[in-house]
Scaffold this active site. Sequence first.
Site, PDB file in Angstrom:
ATOM      1  N   ARG A  36       1.324  -1.122  -0.048  1.00 56.93           N
ATOM      2  CA  ARG A  36      -0.218   0.101   0.110  1.00 56.93           C
ATOM      3  C   ARG A  36       0.771   1.394  -0.072  1.00 56.93           C
ATOM      4  NH1 ARG A  36      -3.556  -0.304   4.855  1.00 56.93           N
ATOM      5  NH2 ARG A  36      -5.311  -1.436   4.083  1.00 56.93           N
TER       6      ARG A  36
ATOM      7  N   ARG B 234      -1.037   6.184  10.136  1.00 57.14           N
ATOM      8  CA  ARG B 234      -0.699   5.696   8.736  1.00 57.14           C
ATOM      9  C   ARG B 234      -1.234   6.997   7.931  1.00 57.14           C
ATOM     10  NH1 ARG B 234      -3.657   0.717   8.069  1.00 57.14           N
ATOM     11  NH2 ARG B 234      -2.650  -0.692   9.735  1.00 57.14           N
TER      12      ARG B 234
ATOM     13  N   LYS C  93      -3.415   0.595  15.084  1.00 58.37           N
ATOM     14  CA  LYS C  93      -2.569   1.524  13.734  1.00 58.37           C
ATOM     15  C   LYS C  93      -3.429   3.552  13.847  1.00 58.37           C
ATOM     16  CE  LYS C  93      -5.602  -0.888  11.246  1.00 58.37           C
ATOM     17  NZ  LYS C  93      -6.540  -1.778  10.559  1.00 58.37           N
TER      18      LYS C  93
ATOM     19  N   LYS D 284      -4.964   7.161  12.596  1.00 60.30           N
ATOM     20  CA  LYS D 284      -5.224   7.139  11.173  1.00 60.30           C
ATOM     21  C   LYS D 284      -5.752   8.662  11.559  1.00 60.30           C
ATOM     22  CE  LYS D 284      -6.696   2.784   9.194  1.00 60.30           C
ATOM     23  NZ  LYS D 284      -8.168   2.359   9.016  1.00 60.30           N
TER      24      LYS D 284
ATOM     25  N   CYS E  51     -14.922  -3.200   0.562  1.00 61.32           N
ATOM     26  CA  CYS E  51     -14.054  -3.895   0.550  1.00 61.32           C
ATOM     27  C   CYS E  51     -13.779  -4.716  -0.358  1.00 61.32           C
ATOM     28  CB  CYS E  51     -13.886  -3.472   1.930  1.00 61.32           C
ATOM     29  SG  CYS E  51     -14.062  -5.349   2.606  1.00 61.32           S
TER      30      CYS E  51
ATOM     31  N   CYS F  65      -8.040 -10.666   0.595  1.00 63.12           N
ATOM     32  CA  CYS F  65      -8.184 -10.348   2.471  1.00 63.12           C
ATOM     33  C   CYS F  65      -8.218 -11.632   3.107  1.00 63.12           C
ATOM     34  CB  CYS F  65      -8.744  -9.310   2.887  1.00 63.12           C
ATOM     35  SG  CYS F  65      -8.895  -9.063   4.308  1.00 63.12           S
TER      36      CYS F  65
ATOM     37  N   CYS G  92     -16.295  -8.760   6.325  1.00 64.32           N
ATOM     38  CA  CYS G  92     -16.326  -8.611   8.123  1.00 64.32           C
ATOM     39  C   CYS G  92     -16.520  -7.454   8.730  1.00 64.32           C
ATOM     40  CB  CYS G  92     -14.734  -9.602   7.368  1.00 64.32           C
ATOM     41  SG  CYS G  92     -13.501  -8.070   8.108  1.00 64.32           S
TER      42      CYS G  92
ATOM     43  N   CYS H 118     -13.845  -2.551   6.620  1.00 68.16           N
ATOM     44  CA  CYS H 118     -13.047  -0.748   5.852  1.00 68.16           C
ATOM     45  C   CYS H 118     -13.134  -0.428   4.266  1.00 68.16           C
ATOM     46  CB  CYS H 118     -11.886  -1.780   4.794  1.00 68.16           C
ATOM     47  SG  CYS H 118     -11.140  -3.279   6.439  1.00 68.16           S
TER      48      CYS H 118
HETATM   49  C1  SRM Z   1      -8.320  -1.367   1.312  1.00 64.13           C
HETATM   50  C2  SRM Z   1      -8.840  -1.273   2.071  1.00 64.13           C
HETATM   51  C3  SRM Z   1     -10.344  -1.486   2.195  1.00 64.13           C
HETATM   52  C4  SRM Z   1     -10.936  -0.527   0.791  1.00 64.13           C
HETATM   53  O1  SRM Z   1     -11.583  -1.570  -0.401  1.00 64.13           O
HETATM   54  O2  SRM Z   1     -10.545   0.641   0.455  1.00 64.13           O
HETATM   55  C5  SRM Z   1      -8.306  -2.173   3.414  1.00 64.13           C
HETATM   56  C6  SRM Z   1      -8.035  -3.102   3.324  1.00 64.13           C
HETATM   57  C7  SRM Z   1      -7.926  -3.892   4.943  1.00 64.13           C
HETATM   58  N1  SRM Z   1      -8.178  -3.872   5.568  1.00 64.13           N
HETATM   59 FE1  SRM Z   1      -9.230  -2.508   6.439  1.00 64.13          FE
HETATM   60  N2  SRM Z   1      -8.810  -1.065   4.750  1.00 64.13           N
HETATM   61  C8  SRM Z   1      -9.001   0.118   4.473  1.00 64.13           C
HETATM   62  C9  SRM Z   1      -9.320   1.126   4.940  1.00 64.13           C
HETATM   63  C10 SRM Z   1      -9.945   1.128   6.824  1.00 64.13           C
HETATM   64  C11 SRM Z   1     -10.989   1.392   7.386  1.00 64.13           C
HETATM   65  C12 SRM Z   1     -11.459   2.870   6.671  1.00 64.13           C
HETATM   66  C13 SRM Z   1     -10.890   3.973   7.295  1.00 64.13           C
HETATM   67  O3  SRM Z   1      -9.668   3.824   7.886  1.00 64.13           O
HETATM   68  O4  SRM Z   1     -11.302   5.092   6.910  1.00 64.13           O
HETATM   69  C14 SRM Z   1     -11.262   0.761   8.393  1.00 64.13           C
HETATM   70  C15 SRM Z   1     -12.581   1.437   9.421  1.00 64.13           C
HETATM   71  C16 SRM Z   1     -12.143   2.833  10.332  1.00 64.13           C
HETATM   72  C17 SRM Z   1     -10.965   2.440  11.265  1.00 64.13           C
HETATM   73  O5  SRM Z   1      -9.952   1.610  10.924  1.00 64.13           O
HETATM   74  O6  SRM Z   1     -11.292   1.853  12.362  1.00 64.13           O
HETATM   75  C18 SRM Z   1     -10.376  -0.354   8.151  1.00 64.13           C
HETATM   76  C19 SRM Z   1     -10.235  -0.900   9.201  1.00 64.13           C
HETATM   77  C20 SRM Z   1      -9.745  -2.051   8.876  1.00 64.13           C
HETATM   78  C21 SRM Z   1      -9.432  -3.339  10.441  1.00 64.13           C
HETATM   79  C22 SRM Z   1     -10.200  -2.882  11.578  1.00 64.13           C
HETATM   80  C23 SRM Z   1      -9.411  -1.785  13.142  1.00 64.13           C
HETATM   81  C24 SRM Z   1      -9.972  -1.790  14.513  1.00 64.13           C
HETATM   82  O7  SRM Z   1      -9.470  -0.642  14.873  1.00 64.13           O
HETATM   83  O8  SRM Z   1     -10.557  -2.705  14.367  1.00 64.13           O
HETATM   84  C25 SRM Z   1      -8.865  -3.780  10.312  1.00 64.13           C
HETATM   85  C26 SRM Z   1      -8.366  -5.602  10.899  1.00 64.13           C
HETATM   86  C27 SRM Z   1      -7.078  -4.905  12.082  1.00 64.13           C
HETATM   87  O9  SRM Z   1      -6.132  -4.047  12.042  1.00 64.13           O
HETATM   88  O10 SRM Z   1      -7.021  -5.709  12.702  1.00 64.13           O
HETATM   89  C28 SRM Z   1      -8.035  -3.682   8.641  1.00 64.13           C
HETATM   90  C29 SRM Z   1      -7.235  -4.879   8.017  1.00 64.13           C
HETATM   91  C30 SRM Z   1      -7.399  -4.650   6.663  1.00 64.13           C
HETATM   92  C31 SRM Z   1      -6.376  -5.413   5.722  1.00 64.13           C
HETATM   93  C32 SRM Z   1      -5.431  -5.476   6.114  1.00 64.13           C
HETATM   94  C33 SRM Z   1      -7.193  -7.111   6.290  1.00 64.13           C
HETATM   95  C34 SRM Z   1      -5.808  -7.293   7.059  1.00 64.13           C
HETATM   96  O11 SRM Z   1      -5.505  -7.016   8.239  1.00 64.13           O
HETATM   97  O12 SRM Z   1      -4.568  -8.013   6.887  1.00 64.13           O
HETATM   98  C35 SRM Z   1      -7.990  -4.945   4.587  1.00 64.13           C
HETATM   99  C36 SRM Z   1      -6.839  -5.975   3.427  1.00 64.13           C
HETATM  100  C37 SRM Z   1      -7.437  -6.240   1.806  1.00 64.13           C
HETATM  101  C38 SRM Z   1      -6.723  -6.119   0.814  1.00 64.13           C
HETATM  102  O13 SRM Z   1      -6.875  -7.884   0.552  1.00 64.13           O
HETATM  103  O14 SRM Z   1      -6.151  -5.664   0.127  1.00 64.13           O
HETATM  104  N3  SRM Z   1      -8.858  -2.493   8.433  1.00 64.13           N
HETATM  105  N4  SRM Z   1      -9.709   0.027   7.047  1.00 64.13           N
HETATM  106  C39 SRM Z   1      -8.223   0.323   3.074  1.00 64.13           C
HETATM  107  C40 SRM Z   1      -7.687   0.717   2.829  1.00 64.13           C
HETATM  108  C41 SRM Z   1      -7.346   2.234   3.121  1.00 64.13           C
HETATM  109  C42 SRM Z   1      -5.543   2.688   3.304  1.00 64.13           C
HETATM  110  O15 SRM Z   1      -5.350   2.837   1.674  1.00 64.13           O
HETATM  111  O16 SRM Z   1      -4.896   2.948   4.249  1.00 64.13           O
HETATM  112  S1  SF4 Z   2     -13.729  -4.582   6.315  1.00 65.93           S
HETATM  113 FE1  SF4 Z   2     -12.931  -7.233   6.442  1.00 65.93          FE
HETATM  114  S2  SF4 Z   2     -13.560  -8.860   4.522  1.00 65.93           S
HETATM  115 FE2  SF4 Z   2     -13.002  -6.187   3.833  1.00 65.93          FE
HETATM  116  S3  SF4 Z   2     -10.929  -5.511   3.618  1.00 65.93           S
HETATM  117 FE3  SF4 Z   2     -11.999  -4.995   5.820  1.00 65.93          FE
HETATM  118  S4  SF4 Z   2     -10.477  -6.785   6.621  1.00 65.93           S
HETATM  119 FE4  SF4 Z   2     -10.701  -7.573   4.935  1.00 65.93          FE
END
Ligand code: SRM
Ligand code: SF4
Lengths: 564, 596
Positions: free
Chosen positions: A75, A144, A206, A208, A428, A434, A473, A477
């Site tokens: 990323r 981030r 993380k 943000k 997402c 993922c 899930c 995201c």
């Molecule tokens: C690519 C992206 C979704 C998308 O379709 O665009 C994404 C994809 C993933 N997110 Fe996310 N997140 C993405 C924005 C978000 C957001 C939205 C935001 O930040 O505005 C959230 C919700 C906000 C938040 O952080 O609370 C988000 C909350 C998570 C979480 C849950 C965090 C938590 O506090 O519980 C995880 C899992 C974790 O961190 O344990 C996660 C984890 C992941 C992972 C890296 C899975 C992993 O941990 O192994 C996913 C990778 C999937 C893949 O194959 O690409 N991602 N993730 C976004 C990348 C953003 C970026 O460029 O940095």
């Molecule tokens: S919402 Fe869940 S399934 Fe979708 S990219 Fe984030 S971690 Fe993966």
Amino acid sequence: MSTDKPLSDVERIKTASRGLRGSLIESLNLRHTGAVHADDTQVIKFHGIYQQDDRDVRAERQRRKLEPQYQFMARLRLPGGVLDATQWLALSQLARAYGDGSLRITSRQSIQFHGLFKENLKPALQDLDRVLLDTISACGDINRNVIACANPNRSLLHGEVYGWAQRIAAHLMPRSRAYHEIWLDGEPVVQPEDEPLYGKTYLPRKFKIALAIPPSNDVDVFAHDLGFVAIEEEGRLAGFNVTVGGGMGRSHTNLATYPRVADVIGFCTPEQVLAVTEAVVTAQRDNGDRSDRAQARLKYTIDRMGLDVFVAEVERRSGFDLAPTRPARFDTSGDEFGWVDHADGTASLALYVPGGRVVDGQPEYLPLSGLDELVRAHGGELRLTCNQNLVLAGVSSAARPQVEAVLERFELDLAPRRTPLETGAMACVAFPTCPLAMAESERYLPALLQSLNALLAEFDLERENLSLRVTGCPNGCARPYLAEIGLVGRAPGLYDLHLGSDRAGARLNTRVRESLDEAGLLDTLRPLFARFAQERADGEGFGDFLHRLDLLGATSTSEQGVIA
Amino acid sequence: MSAVVELPRRVPAPVLDEGQFHELRRFADALSPEQLLWASGYLAGLQGAGVAAPAAEPVAEAVRIVVLYGSQTGTGAALAERVAERARTLGFEAETLDMLRYRRARLREDRNLLLIVSTHGDGDPPDSAQELHALVTGAKAPKLADTHFAVLALGDASYPRFCQAGKDFDEALAAAGGTRLVERVDCDLDYEEAAGQWTERVLGKLNEQRPDTPRVAAVPGAAARPAWTRHKPFAAPLLERLPLTAEGSSREVWHLELDLAGSEIEFASGDSLSIVPSNPPELVEALVERLSLDGDAAVATPQGERTLAEALASRYEITRLTRPFVERYAAAAESDQLRGLAVDAEGLAKWMDGRDVLDVVAEHPVQGLSAQDFADMLRVLPARRYSIASSPLAYPDEAHLTVAPVRWASRGRDRFGVASTQLIERLTEGDGVPVFLEGHAAFRLPEDPERPIIMIGAGTGVAPYRAFLQEREVLGAPGRNWLFFGDRNFRTDFLYQREWLQWRDDGLLTQLDVAFSRDQQDKVYVQDRLRERAADLYAWLEEGAALYVCGAERMGHDVHQALIGVVGAAGGLPADKAEAYVEDLKHTGRYHRDVY
Ligand code: SRM
Ligand code: SF4
Ligand SMILES: Cc1cc2nc3c(=O)[nH]c(=O)nc-3n(C[C@H](O)[C@H](O)[C@H](O)COP(=O)(O)OP(=O)(O)OC[C@H]3O[C@@H](n4cnc5c(N)ncnc54)[C@H](O)[C@@H]3O)c2cc1C
Ligand SMILES: Cc1cc2nc3c(=O)[nH]c(=O)nc-3n(C[C@H](O)[C@H](O)[C@H](O)COP(=O)(O)O)c2cc1C
């Protein structure tokens, strides 16, 4: 935070990592596996890289006595989501040479490469370096990517706000030179660098940061740990309202987890931004839960400490009190598509990018080769949006005919031909990359949109502006808890249905049904659409309507309320 | 396959007293079946020599025979055992000996030498026979004026240098002054009949030379003959078959699990299992049609009468050409081209490559050829060997195989390897796979569980190492294990990858080096990895490690060269010394090869 509970294992790994080096170099040289050492899967995140495997072939490979198809997602670190044409073309080249041939615009205005094999990581990152890009701390327990409003309508403030995004990002960069050492063959250091801001163990989780320019909330500032809402006064940037404690992530099974909208805690001037940032970050660094990663985000720290106590702590650390919050109003968290003319004679074009994915040969997505042509014709600045879309900024009048020709040739401007539901929808990534996905998301979106379009058409609602967000899930995201219609995956083909956010993304929606298949989903929505079509107030959004009629049990938390 | 002989439990007074009996029991209990066999022959011989015989009996010296074998895959070794056994039943004192262990000094002592030797590589003697081969064919060959000998050569007539090693030995011993008991016999893969006749003739000849009348067998039925043979294979149910290479691979390799329960087939890790195949029905049909013959016509085969179609399906080889066939067919076809080829070994080999029996028949049609005449030209369909990929200790009653189906296209027709495609395509789970054990291979784990082993394999060559590691795991053998594996692509072709990685995590597999030839611009092979790891490899060898090489012949050759290079570089030895070092590993039984 002091606690009797043992530290989480990730804390041990960070401590032992010698400034984020771990044993990555050795891991990269392991020939008998496509994976890195287990501990290094944590370390490598700080370098913006995740170890994944192709889940489509996981079971079959296991049967064939092969290890999973390990591959990596990388990323970009791209504060504010701005790229130039040369960079885009380098990225597209890189995706073809080393990745799966696609670029994925993320919900935080960055770009992800999928399907990079271990041996391709180094050449890929070296190619990035050649166009002055990197992936440093795009993932991991650290600040981030800092995101900023990409809306071209707000171009007056955009430059300035973008500048602050850059400064915040620079301020919170790790000092470790590990990235250069490992990926760019930099000289190994003798003694790991000090991290004056983070310390050896970086942050508990993380972190943000988002910068919004009202009335656009395209960044979903309330979903962020720390947010800055630009306040424009007399055409100038007066300062920012400060928000803290937003976050989406939850789990289906751990009831102590929940999404949370950020609190607005006051106002600061631009000069105070870095001090406030550092105060919030270090307050979380020292008070966040380092035992239980499910409780480690700032939102939980704040709820545990109490908002007042936390704000006092921030003010103590920054050395000044925040000013009273200034008025600010958001109207939408979506993007506006099409051309916008600017005073300087240039124009911007916001393009709808289905699923955020750009790849050749798959009709549901925009073709990468077409976008390459477009970028060449434009030759100027590109902005990625937090709704996974793309903006061509400052297109000169000389370039415009060329740009329009390419748009036409590759049929790149889809927005006019798609419903608002489609252009506003976000999914997402989920399967197949993922590791946490429980249900399809990005790959399901096109079919889902078709079904919903048909359903809306039954009530003449297909031109309605409805926000739909799907995730595979509950991590959230695509920020599904801030959508009028949110689908959160539970199992293959089954989703929880959340309804009722406002369009500006300030109110969480409510979980109304669990584990619905598509038929169940449509059956649940049909009567609601029917009433909405008949009983809505003028200009009223679907989420607001559901609340006004108390169809969700009039609640703003997703823990309660199920439609009878 | 130990002999099932009822042993007396009580003291056989008054023949032996209690002390003597227990002494004998203690001695006998400590012997391996092979040693037992030898000891029994020895005791019988003693009796013949009169040492232990009652004084009244006439004193007659038993004729001593040494059956010397040079065998790579165990066929010759098993055969030697049978020849010796037959000799003993005729009252000879017979000893079987691996050429590997045969010492120069004995060449001058032993009067009656029966040699059974196969040919490998491109006309080379088996590894275990190389030293002796070099000795007798070399300048320092001893004079053997008093030696009587006979050679049984094992080979495969589809190779240009058919039975070359046997020919070499035969000529060398004659040149050294030895006297042939009978003419050498060159056996094709269907060796049983020819080998049986040779045995009878040789023993008959030796019998003539005996001063007194032949005695009745001293040791009745000592060694049990294998229960299952090529003509009477065991039908092992196919328990499971799954692909090992991933989708999209340029290779195709399968894992098969066969059920041996009830067969009493006893194998050891490192052995290979023989499959009795049958030809693809489409090919048989096409051939019958091309011959304008009736598939239902009766033909006499060595195993009795069959219809032509049946015989072509399961009795005769039709996918590979051999010189004898070409010769016979040339005569029938009155073709000068074929006749010419039959006498030009190199040209014939080239011509046969990519052709099968159907090609020959199509290119040189013969009018009025009878079904019987045609069948008589063919060679008996030989069994195919597959390294067993499981240890009997880990999977009792099972044999796992690692099979790469052989398919190619030639002359506008798709071709299918008989056995390999039968295993993959024509049999389904539950079917009985006709199998038997053709003899034990020299390819064996060291007896010392502490001895380190270095396993080098490419493609299906990795199969026996899976058995080795399973075995060492079950035994808790402390010896270190190092695997070099090579194939084309890491992501699709890393056979049994998860198992190696698990063993590596568990600490059983000490070192794991892999080479995937097609993952990068420049081809990288196992031999390149050997060179990279020269220092450690040499250190292991110096510590007594046993070395194994398994897989395609070409790889075996390249690995061999690389090993010489490794020893030279790491041991600081000049080329000739390095080569001698590696040869010595062979001669001391620490360098085993199974190449095919
Ligand atoms: C690519 C992206 C979704 C998308 O379709 O665009 C994404 C994809 C993933 N997110 Fe996310 N997140 C993405 C924005 C978000 C957001 C939205 C935001 O930040 O505005 C959230 C919700 C906000 C938040 O952080 O609370 C988000 C909350 C998570 C979480 C849950 C965090 C938590 O506090 O519980 C995880 C899992 C974790 O961190 O344990 C996660 C984890 C992941 C992972 C890296 C899975 C992993 O941990 O192994 C996913 C990778 C999937 C893949 O194959 O690409 N991602 N993730 C976004 C990348 C953003 C970026 O460029 O940095
Ligand atoms: S919402 Fe869940 S399934 Fe979708 S990219 Fe984030 S971690 Fe993966
Ligand atoms: C000790 C030993 C162990 C073995 N272990 C294994 C094992 O573990 N796994 C395994 O898969 N095999 C193993 N083999 C090889 C196996 O015995 C067979 O030789 C192989 O499977 C081919 O047999 P077939 O009956 O399928 O092919 P056949 O009908 O015998 O046809 C093979 C012949 O086809 C010809 N041919 C093949 N490819 C081409 C081509 N591209 N162009 C032209 N001609 C071609 C060659 O002349 C070759 O001799 C082993 C062999 C030995 C001696
Ligand atoms: C890799 C390989 C190469 C062979 N090369 C020859 C050869 O050049 N000439 C020949 O007559 N037989 C050749 N053969 C056939 C063997 O000699 C034959 O299978 C013999 O029965 C093996 O006996 P063994 O098990 O005692 O070694 C070869 C067999 C293999 C597996």
